[in-house]
Design a protein around this motif. Structure first.
Motif: not given
Length: 401
Positions: A99-127
């Motif tokens: 894979l070229a670097e731009d493809a690697a960047i796209g994969a890492v960017l989307s996966v990490f940010f998506g995981f972060g959004v999921v964690l943000l949702t989890v945080i909003q449910t914390m008391s």
């Protein structure tokens, strides 16, 4: 109120935030210059988006342990670890797979940010953990910033800037000629990793002020803007730092005077405003300068063609050509040449014949390559060479060289 903010009259914390934002802008502009020169600007996008999971995990960990989940030092540490992990993933994918670097960047960017959004949702449910306002780290916000937070940002920006200046020489060498850098003992991959580390540091430091999404703009827009003003890499670094510093300072001041406005977008918009001004007003690369050069070239072409038409006793129909000839005193408004116009026209026609000879003779090959249809032959050949050519073509002797 804006004047008070710009003159540092809104209080100690606001002053420290403005200074911290300026230092962050300077370090971001200087660091981003080497990314820009290395043609790896997209890496900064991956690093910035990869910080989100680290921020969220750090918040969850601190809140679970009973601490303040929004402690800036802890969030910065978590974002640094996450960003470094994302950077390592990009390097491994791009070097160990096809894979070229731009493809690697796209994969890492989307996966990490998506995981972060999921964690943000989890945080909003914390008391617990004071999760309110955590999403401000996405776009930046100085509202309610503590003195300790501002001090961390100011110190982090200053330290990052010092490291960039310390590593400026090897990063410049690798950006322009990695093969030469290797030949003198500099490892380009190691320098690239150090550059990425500095980008990561800028991203982490700018978390509170600019936000993890818009820090990319502060890394890229200043060097792109600086490139309009100079051809020298050292000057690009200086100008990019100045643009980043001004953007950070003015943006923080505007945000301090209007707390409802998010800091990050204001800083980025300020930076973009400087980009637009440079795009239009830069003396060499700006749109206005390019337009004026085109107009000057157009006038030279019309004047040259008009003179050749007069020399061959052909009518001049083009209105612009006739206006230019009349303005230069070479023809009357009706297109009839003046005495000066006849002399210039004869000279232009003779120069065309001279250039034809230059193109035919192999000894003038170098001079022929300089011909663009407008260049005066006297700027290329000596008077003796022109005399030899005139002897070849013959013709009237009264035409001045």
């Amino acid at each position: 109120m804006l004047v008070d903010a710009l003159t540092l009259q809104l209080g100690y914390n606001a002053t420290l935030v403005a200074i911290g934002a300026a230092l962050l802008g300077i370090s971001a502009g200087v660091t981003g210059t080497f990314l820009f020169l290395r043609k790896r600007a997209l890496v900064s996008d991956a690093i910035s988006h990869a910080t989100l999971p680290g921020v969220c995990l750090a918040f969850i960990l601190m809140a679970t342990l009973g601490g303040d989940g929004r402690n800036l030092a802890g969030l910065m540490l978590g974002s640094a670890v996450s960003a470094w992990l994302g950077l390592v993933c990009v390097q491994v994918i791009s070097h160990k797979t096809r894979l070229a670097e731009d493809a690697a960047i796209g994969a890492v960017l989307s996966v990490f940010f998506g995981f972060g959004v999921v964690l943000l949702t989890v945080i909003q449910t914390m008391s617990s953990g004071r999760q309110a306002g955590l999403d401000g780290l996405l776009l930046g916000s100085t509202a309610g910033m503590l003195y300790a937070d501002a001090l961390i940002i100011a110190a982090g920006g200053a330290i990052t800037l010092a490291l960039v200046l310390l590593l400026r020489r090897p990063m410049t060498l690798v950006a322009f000629d990695p093969q030469y850098a290797t030949s003198i003992g500099i490892d380009p991959r190691r320098v690239d990793m150090m550059t990425m580390g500095l980008v990561m540091a800028v991203t982490v430091v700018g978390l509170k002020i600019v936000g993890l999404i818009l820090i990319v703009a502060l890394l890229i827009i200043p060097p792109v803007t600086a490139r309009f003003w100079t051809e020298k890499s050292a000057n690009v670094v200086l100008i990019a730092g100045a643009i980043g510093g001004v953007s950070g300072y003015v943006g923080a001041a505007i945000s301090a005077s209007a707390p409802a406005l998010p800091t990050g977008p204001i800083i980025v918009l300020t930076c973009f405003a400087l980009f637009v001004l440079s795009l239009f007003l830069a003396p060499e690369r700006g749109v206005l300068a390019a337009f004026l050069r085109h107009r000057r070239f157009q006038k030279r072409v019309h004047l040259r063609q008009g003179l050749l038409a007069l020399a061959q006793q052909q009518p001049v129909y083009e209105p612009l050509t006739r206006r230019l000839l009349a303005r230069e005193g070479l023809a009357r408004p009706d297109g009839v040449p003046t005495e000066a116009g006849k002399a210039r026209a004869a000279k232009a026609l003779r120069d065309e014949r001279r250039w034809q000879v230059v193109h035919r003779l192999p000894e003038y090959e170098g001079a022929a390559s300089l011909y663009d249809g407008l260049r005066d032959i006297e700027t290329v050949l000596t008077s003796d060479q022109i005399s030899e050519i005139d002897a070849t073509i013959g013709g009237p002797k009264g035409v001045t060289a």
